[in-house]
Motif scaffolding. Structure first.
Motif, PDB file in Angstrom:
ATOM      1  N   VAL A 147      74.688  43.165  45.917  1.00 36.75           N
ATOM      2  CA  VAL A 147      74.045  42.596  47.105  1.00 36.75           C
ATOM      3  C   VAL A 147      72.625  42.185  46.749  1.00 36.75           C
ATOM      4  N   VAL A 148      72.239  40.988  47.145  1.00 38.59           N
ATOM      5  CA  VAL A 148      70.876  40.485  46.919  1.00 38.59           C
ATOM      6  C   VAL A 148      70.188  40.370  48.274  1.00 38.59           C
ATOM      7  N   GLN A 149      69.156  41.177  48.484  1.00 38.78           N
ATOM      8  CA  GLN A 149      68.404  41.086  49.730  1.00 38.78           C
ATOM      9  C   GLN A 149      67.469  39.889  49.666  1.00 38.78           C
ATOM     10  N   LEU A 150      67.574  38.993  50.627  1.00 41.14           N
ATOM     11  CA  LEU A 150      66.758  37.786  50.648  1.00 41.14           C
ATOM     12  C   LEU A 150      65.383  38.055  51.235  1.00 41.14           C
ATOM     13  N   PRO A 151      64.365  37.297  50.806  1.00 40.84           N
ATOM     14  CA  PRO A 151      63.047  37.418  51.428  1.00 40.84           C
ATOM     15  C   PRO A 151      63.128  37.101  52.917  1.00 40.84           C
ATOM     16  N   ARG A 152      62.235  37.692  53.672  1.00 35.52           N
ATOM     17  CA  ARG A 152      62.227  37.450  55.113  1.00 35.52           C
ATOM     18  C   ARG A 152      61.896  35.987  55.393  1.00 35.52           C
ATOM     19  N   PRO A 153      62.668  35.304  56.252  1.00 31.29           N
ATOM     20  CA  PRO A 153      62.404  33.886  56.521  1.00 31.29           C
ATOM     21  C   PRO A 153      61.174  33.702  57.403  1.00 31.29           C
ATOM     22  N   GLY A 154      60.497  32.574  57.215  1.00 34.69           N
ATOM     23  CA  GLY A 154      59.346  32.249  58.055  1.00 34.69           C
ATOM     24  C   GLY A 154      59.783  31.582  59.347  1.00 34.69           C
ATOM     25  N   LYS A 155      58.950  31.666  60.375  1.00 32.77           N
ATOM     26  CA  LYS A 155      59.253  31.060  61.668  1.00 32.77           C
ATOM     27  C   LYS A 155      58.348  29.873  61.978  1.00 32.77           C
ATOM     28  N   THR A 156      57.442  29.559  61.076  1.00 35.37           N
ATOM     29  CA  THR A 156      56.582  28.376  61.215  1.00 35.37           C
ATOM     30  C   THR A 156      56.589  27.636  59.890  1.00 35.37           C
ATOM     31  N   GLY A 157      56.301  26.324  59.942  1.00 35.59           N
ATOM     32  CA  GLY A 157      56.334  25.542  58.727  1.00 35.59           C
ATOM     33  C   GLY A 157      55.331  24.405  58.746  1.00 35.59           C
ATOM     34  N   PRO A 158      55.261  23.626  57.657  1.00 38.19           N
ATOM     35  CA  PRO A 158      54.265  22.566  57.531  1.00 38.19           C
ATOM     36  C   PRO A 158      54.595  21.311  58.318  1.00 38.19           C
TER      37      PRO A 158
ATOM     38  N   SER B 288      62.963  32.268  47.926  1.00 35.43           N
ATOM     39  CA  SER B 288      62.444  32.213  49.292  1.00 35.43           C
ATOM     40  C   SER B 288      62.901  30.945  50.006  1.00 35.43           C
ATOM     41  N   GLU B 289      63.073  29.853  49.259  1.00 36.55           N
ATOM     42  CA  GLU B 289      63.558  28.604  49.842  1.00 36.55           C
ATOM     43  C   GLU B 289      65.050  28.709  50.187  1.00 36.55           C
ATOM     44  N   VAL B 290      65.806  29.357  49.324  1.00 36.20           N
ATOM     45  CA  VAL B 290      67.215  29.613  49.631  1.00 36.20           C
ATOM     46  C   VAL B 290      67.328  30.457  50.888  1.00 36.20           C
TER      47      VAL B 290
ATOM     48  N   ALA C 105      70.651  35.202  39.782  1.00 32.27           N
ATOM     49  CA  ALA C 105      71.535  34.872  38.667  1.00 32.27           C
ATOM     50  C   ALA C 105      72.555  33.822  39.094  1.00 32.27           C
ATOM     51  N   PRO C 106      72.919  32.917  38.202  1.00 36.81           N
ATOM     52  CA  PRO C 106      73.961  31.938  38.533  1.00 36.81           C
ATOM     53  C   PRO C 106      75.229  32.645  39.007  1.00 36.81           C
ATOM     54  N   GLY C 107      75.823  32.090  40.041  1.00 34.37           N
ATOM     55  CA  GLY C 107      77.037  32.699  40.568  1.00 34.37           C
ATOM     56  C   GLY C 107      77.387  32.158  41.927  1.00 34.37           C
ATOM     57  N   VAL C 108      78.445  32.707  42.489  1.00 37.84           N
ATOM     58  CA  VAL C 108      78.881  32.367  43.849  1.00 37.84           C
ATOM     59  C   VAL C 108      78.543  33.552  44.750  1.00 37.84           C
ATOM     60  N   TYR C 109      77.901  33.247  45.879  1.00 37.38           N
ATOM     61  CA  TYR C 109      77.463  34.295  46.797  1.00 37.38           C
ATOM     62  C   TYR C 109      77.888  33.956  48.234  1.00 37.38           C
TER      63      TYR C 109
ATOM     64  N   THR D  42      72.453  41.111  57.756  1.00 36.09           N
ATOM     65  CA  THR D  42      71.480  41.767  56.879  1.00 36.09           C
ATOM     66  C   THR D  42      70.613  40.764  56.128  1.00 36.09           C
ATOM     67  N   HIS D  43      70.819  39.467  56.406  1.00 43.11           N
ATOM     68  CA  HIS D  43      70.112  38.393  55.712  1.00 43.11           C
ATOM     69  C   HIS D  43      70.117  38.662  54.210  1.00 43.11           C
ATOM     70  N   SER D  44      71.327  38.757  53.686  1.00 38.86           N
ATOM     71  CA  SER D  44      71.499  39.082  52.272  1.00 38.86           C
ATOM     72  C   SER D  44      72.634  38.244  51.688  1.00 38.86           C
ATOM     73  N   LEU D  45      72.784  38.323  50.374  1.00 35.22           N
ATOM     74  CA  LEU D  45      73.857  37.634  49.671  1.00 35.22           C
ATOM     75  C   LEU D  45      74.755  38.663  49.001  1.00 35.22           C
TER      76      LEU D  45
END
Length: 251
Positions: free
Chosen positions: A55-66, A90-92, A134-138, A144-147
């Motif tokens: 399991v890959v825990q993803l960074p917390r997503p932002g709620k504001t942007g440029p 973080s972009e993923v 790592a390269p792969g299928v997720y 849980t905002h994870s892969l």
């Protein structure tokens, strides 16, 4: 007779105590551990990775942007030529949150609308050039905002072959594959639920388009592919409904 009953009770209590002690000492086997609630995720990233190697825990997503929504809509274009640079994890994270991330305080409602809140979408990432991934299928897990790791290794070339050799599928840093489980929506709406699932794909895809634009990334929507071939790559029974290659813009 009374003595025999008392002996049986004492023996049953002893066995139960032994079983409980054994469970406490050995713990739950790692391969059957399932993260079903956000509260179950350890605070320490190191602890999480140690407890959940697949399991890959993803960074917390932002709620504001440029960019404003209006600017993103105005600039949005399909991009089929990508640079060689990697995409950030973080972009993923932001792209997947825009596709199916949890946005409701109830822990249920998601970024894209869904008929009857049945949420038939399953989102997969075929990663090739993503920093810290790592390269792969997720498979993306919204709760849980994870892969979750499905397969290891770079399968962009194989996915490209199944997408009628459209080279941008292989040249992109990653491919987001949108799949649907028709039965989730059909259990409430019958055969018409299939139509609702197809409508939902459009909402998810547009969210990804606009989020990519806000991040300065490029993407396009691919609808021509072998269903059976994509299913084999992803190891799924769900229906593949769209592929969105994502990469950095060519300079």
């Amino acid at each position: 007779m009374i003595y025999a009953r008392m002996y049986s009770v004492r023996r049953a209590v002893s066995v139960a105590t032994f079983v409980v002690a054994l469970i406490l000492l050995t713990g739950t086997p790692a391969k059957v551990r399932e993260i079903t609630r956000e509260e179950a995720i350890p605070k320490s990233e190191a602890e999480f990775k140690a407890a959940n190697p697949d399991v890959v825990q993803l960074p917390r997503p932002g709620k504001t942007g440029p960019l404003s929504v209006e600017e993103a809509i105005s600039r949005r274009r399909s991009v089929r030529k990508f640079g060689d640079a990697s995409v950030l994890l973080s972009e993923v994270s932001q792209l997947l949150w825009a596709a199916q991330g949890i946005t409701g305080e109830d822990g249920v409602k998601r970024a894209a609308p869904s008929a009857g809140a049945k949420y038939p979408m399953e989102i997969f990432v075929v990663a090739g050039k993503v920093d810290d991934l790592a390269p792969g299928v997720y498979r993306y897990v919204p709760k849980t905002h994870s892969l979750e790791v499905v397969r290891r290794g770079d399968l962009r070339s194989e996915l490209c072959d199944e997408a009628l050799s459209q080279e941008w599928v292989e040249e992109a840093a990653l491919d987001i594959v949108i799949t649907g489980v028709y039965s989730r929506t059909m259990e409430k709406y019958g055969d018409r639920g299939i139509r609702y699932v197809h409508m939902e794909v459009g909402a998810v895809a547009e969210n990804i388009y606009l989020q990519a634009e806000a991040l300065g990334l490029g993407t396009t929507f691919v609808g021509a592919f072998s269903d059976d071939g994509v299913k084999k790559i992803l190891r799924i029974n769900a229906e593949p409904l769209g592929i969105m290659p994502v990469g950095v813009l060519q300079q």
